[in-house]
Design a protein around this motif. Sequence first.
Motif, PDB file in Angstrom:
ATOM      1  N   MET A 163      -3.593   7.415   3.932  1.00 33.19           N
ATOM      2  CA  MET A 163      -4.166   7.420   2.422  1.00 33.19           C
ATOM      3  C   MET A 163      -3.614   6.327   1.450  1.00 33.19           C
ATOM      4  SD  MET A 163      -2.642  10.575   0.073  1.00 33.19           S
ATOM      5  CE  MET A 163      -1.255  10.007  -0.041  1.00 33.19           C
ATOM      6  N   TYR A 164      -2.318   6.117   1.969  1.00 39.23           N
ATOM      7  CA  TYR A 164      -1.455   5.017   1.047  1.00 39.23           C
ATOM      8  C   TYR A 164      -2.421   3.878   1.096  1.00 39.23           C
ATOM      9  CZ  TYR A 164       1.788   1.895  -0.930  1.00 39.23           C
ATOM     10  OH  TYR A 164       2.444   0.760  -1.768  1.00 39.23           O
ATOM     11  N   TYR A 170      -8.380  -0.316  -0.635  1.00 39.72           N
ATOM     12  CA  TYR A 170      -9.867  -0.321  -0.418  1.00 39.72           C
ATOM     13  C   TYR A 170     -10.507   0.606  -1.319  1.00 39.72           C
ATOM     14  CZ  TYR A 170      -9.741  -2.319   4.338  1.00 39.72           C
ATOM     15  OH  TYR A 170      -9.140  -3.254   5.512  1.00 39.72           O
ATOM     16  N   PHE A 171      -9.694   1.502  -2.138  1.00 42.30           N
ATOM     17  CA  PHE A 171     -10.306   2.540  -2.916  1.00 42.30           C
ATOM     18  C   PHE A 171     -10.290   2.313  -4.331  1.00 42.30           C
ATOM     19  CE2 PHE A 171     -10.878   7.623  -3.296  1.00 42.30           C
ATOM     20  CZ  PHE A 171     -12.260   7.494  -3.063  1.00 42.30           C
ATOM     21  N   ASP A 172      -9.801   1.240  -4.850  1.00 41.48           N
ATOM     22  CA  ASP A 172      -9.547   0.800  -6.047  1.00 41.48           C
ATOM     23  C   ASP A 172      -8.923   1.897  -6.836  1.00 41.48           C
ATOM     24  OD1 ASP A 172      -9.445  -0.707  -8.560  1.00 41.48           O
ATOM     25  OD2 ASP A 172     -11.465  -0.288  -8.772  1.00 41.48           O
ATOM     26  N   THR A 173      -7.795   2.426  -6.318  1.00 42.52           N
ATOM     27  CA  THR A 173      -6.992   3.741  -7.213  1.00 42.52           C
ATOM     28  C   THR A 173      -5.603   3.423  -7.315  1.00 42.52           C
ATOM     29  OG1 THR A 173      -8.382   5.324  -5.870  1.00 42.52           O
ATOM     30  CG2 THR A 173      -6.503   6.012  -6.553  1.00 42.52           C
ATOM     31  N   LEU A 218       1.090  10.569  -9.043  1.00 41.64           N
ATOM     32  CA  LEU A 218       1.710   9.646  -8.427  1.00 41.64           C
ATOM     33  C   LEU A 218       1.190   8.068  -8.924  1.00 41.64           C
ATOM     34  CD1 LEU A 218       4.197   8.548  -6.589  1.00 41.64           C
ATOM     35  CD2 LEU A 218       2.644   8.380  -4.711  1.00 41.64           C
ATOM     36  N   ASP A 219       1.832   7.349  -9.605  1.00 41.85           N
ATOM     37  CA  ASP A 219       1.277   6.023  -9.895  1.00 41.85           C
ATOM     38  C   ASP A 219       1.514   4.916  -8.991  1.00 41.85           C
ATOM     39  OD1 ASP A 219       1.276   3.292 -10.918  1.00 41.85           O
ATOM     40  OD2 ASP A 219       1.710   4.057 -12.944  1.00 41.85           O
ATOM     41  N   LEU A 220       0.638   4.870  -7.958  1.00 42.48           N
ATOM     42  CA  LEU A 220       0.625   3.878  -6.615  1.00 42.48           C
ATOM     43  C   LEU A 220       1.315   2.525  -6.951  1.00 42.48           C
ATOM     44  CD1 LEU A 220      -2.396   5.009  -4.963  1.00 42.48           C
ATOM     45  CD2 LEU A 220      -0.227   5.744  -4.231  1.00 42.48           C
ATOM     46  N   VAL A 245       4.656   0.545   3.005  1.00 44.50           N
ATOM     47  CA  VAL A 245       4.061  -0.876   2.759  1.00 44.50           C
ATOM     48  C   VAL A 245       4.088  -1.838   3.516  1.00 44.50           C
ATOM     49  CG1 VAL A 245       4.884  -2.424   0.806  1.00 44.50           C
ATOM     50  CG2 VAL A 245       5.117   0.082   0.234  1.00 44.50           C
ATOM     51  N   GLU A 246       4.772  -1.875   4.666  1.00 47.62           N
ATOM     52  CA  GLU A 246       4.993  -3.017   5.555  1.00 47.62           C
ATOM     53  C   GLU A 246       4.515  -2.890   6.805  1.00 47.62           C
ATOM     54  OE1 GLU A 246       9.088  -4.035   5.460  1.00 47.62           O
ATOM     55  OE2 GLU A 246       9.091  -4.537   3.268  1.00 47.62           O
ATOM     56  N   THR A 247       4.576  -1.486   7.424  1.00 49.80           N
ATOM     57  CA  THR A 247       4.110  -1.130   9.008  1.00 49.80           C
ATOM     58  C   THR A 247       2.910  -1.118   8.968  1.00 49.80           C
ATOM     59  OG1 THR A 247       6.106   0.078   9.037  1.00 49.80           O
ATOM     60  CG2 THR A 247       4.110   0.351  10.635  1.00 49.80           C
ATOM     61  N   ARG A 248       2.255  -2.097  10.008  1.00 56.70           N
ATOM     62  CA  ARG A 248       0.693  -1.920  10.439  1.00 56.70           C
ATOM     63  C   ARG A 248       0.665  -1.305  11.747  1.00 56.70           C
ATOM     64  NH1 ARG A 248       0.798  -2.608   5.973  1.00 56.70           N
ATOM     65  NH2 ARG A 248       0.205  -4.453   4.588  1.00 56.70           N
ATOM     66  N   MET A 249      -0.271  -0.356  11.784  1.00 58.32           N
ATOM     67  CA  MET A 249      -0.446   0.679  13.004  1.00 58.32           C
ATOM     68  C   MET A 249      -2.007   0.239  13.347  1.00 58.32           C
ATOM     69  SD  MET A 249       0.892   4.392  11.793  1.00 58.32           S
ATOM     70  CE  MET A 249       2.332   4.907  11.532  1.00 58.32           C
TER      71      MET A 249
END
Length: 446
Positions: A163-164, A170-173, A218-220, A245-249
């Motif tokens: 979600m984050y 991608y979602f411009d949110t 929540l202000d991302l 923020v940093e981990t890539r799965m």
Amino acid sequence: MKRTLRSRWRRAVHDGVRRALGFLPRESRFALYRALVDCDPHPDPRLSLHIADTRDDLEACFALLHDAYVASGFMTPHPSGLRVTPYHALPTTTTLCAKFDGEVVGTLSLIREGVFGLPLQSAFDLSSVRAREGRIAEVSALAVHPAFRKTGGAILFPLMKFMYEYCTQYFDTRHLVIAVNPNKIELYESLLLFQRLTPHTVEHYDFANGAPAVGATLDLQQARLDFQTVYGHKRERKNLHRYFVETRMPNIELPARPYHTTNDPVMTPQLLDHFFNRRTQVFDSLDLRRRLLLHSIYDLPEYRDVLPALPARRPPGLALRRHRRYSLKCPGRLHLHGWSDAGPFDIDVVEVSLSGFQAVVPRPLPLDVWGTVSIELGLGVRSTLQVAAVRGVRPGGSCVYGFRIDEPDAAWRACVAALESGCTHRDLRGAVTDVPTEPDVRIVMA
């Protein structure tokens, strides 16, 4: 009978634990919740997360959601065994899906504010959130399979990370909002740093079958800094800043986009008919305004027969402009000719047509002054045009201008054609194969 007794026993234990925690100071409760965090940066490879865009995946997500909501008292059982809402029909809603060994075990839906508004706005005042820059999306329809609810967040944390990443990249949110049961709100406040919209509880929230609810946001953009402050000093499996923020799965499959679109429509005519006419009768329950809005979005001939019927004569005042299936954020550079402060200026193109576009510009521009703009429509797909601003407004601190194009080039024509004819996000993937590209030159999006 034994299962019912076990369920009652677990509920009694959970209620007892919640009451005991209630005697602790708020800071102590939050510290305890954070101490229980266990976010595995290398989850089981059998776990996969992606956008639900097939009938089977959507059916499984809606069924899992139905059972979770019925068990929690948030809805009465539906004959279809599915929970499907009008918001799921919109191109601005994305359903995230978590699978384990090919079986759907978790889901949540992100409802970006669009033509229907947001579900929670019927009960909560969002004026303070709307006063800030950035788009809003509601986190809704969250469910995890019962078999995975005791696994220390093995499904929930990857879903939250998905979600984050999806919202920020991608979602411009910028702003997330939620409406949750009062028993769950402190988990969102302590772990994800949500802030309540109001201090009081809404006692009867219609979208959840009249259950009580608390609203939060929540202000991302700010959350990135706050996660660092709260979690930056913690070790890896308790460090939600590093995790989000940093981990890539490799387990997370983010959408492949040939153009800089910011939403991922999935509803084909067949899927709309299946979920909203046949499996449920959601379309039959829509008022005239919402029916008109759906027709303005899905304005292709192939959708006409599956959308809710319109009356032969419409009441006056209900004519609606066309609403686009895809939203955009294409970075560009504008240079005006023969003007004292000619630029170049960074712009973001947010709406396109064959003869013009709308763009967000950081400063006021003169009208009817021609210039050259270079726009990155997608990675390696660039359009260079002669344009002039013909109108402008200033909502808040930014300026939004409409531009006229002298002559569209091949890349621009192909992009507009793809966006106007494509039904879903998958339709765009092959749309750039015949378009001139510049793979060595790109504008980096902020």
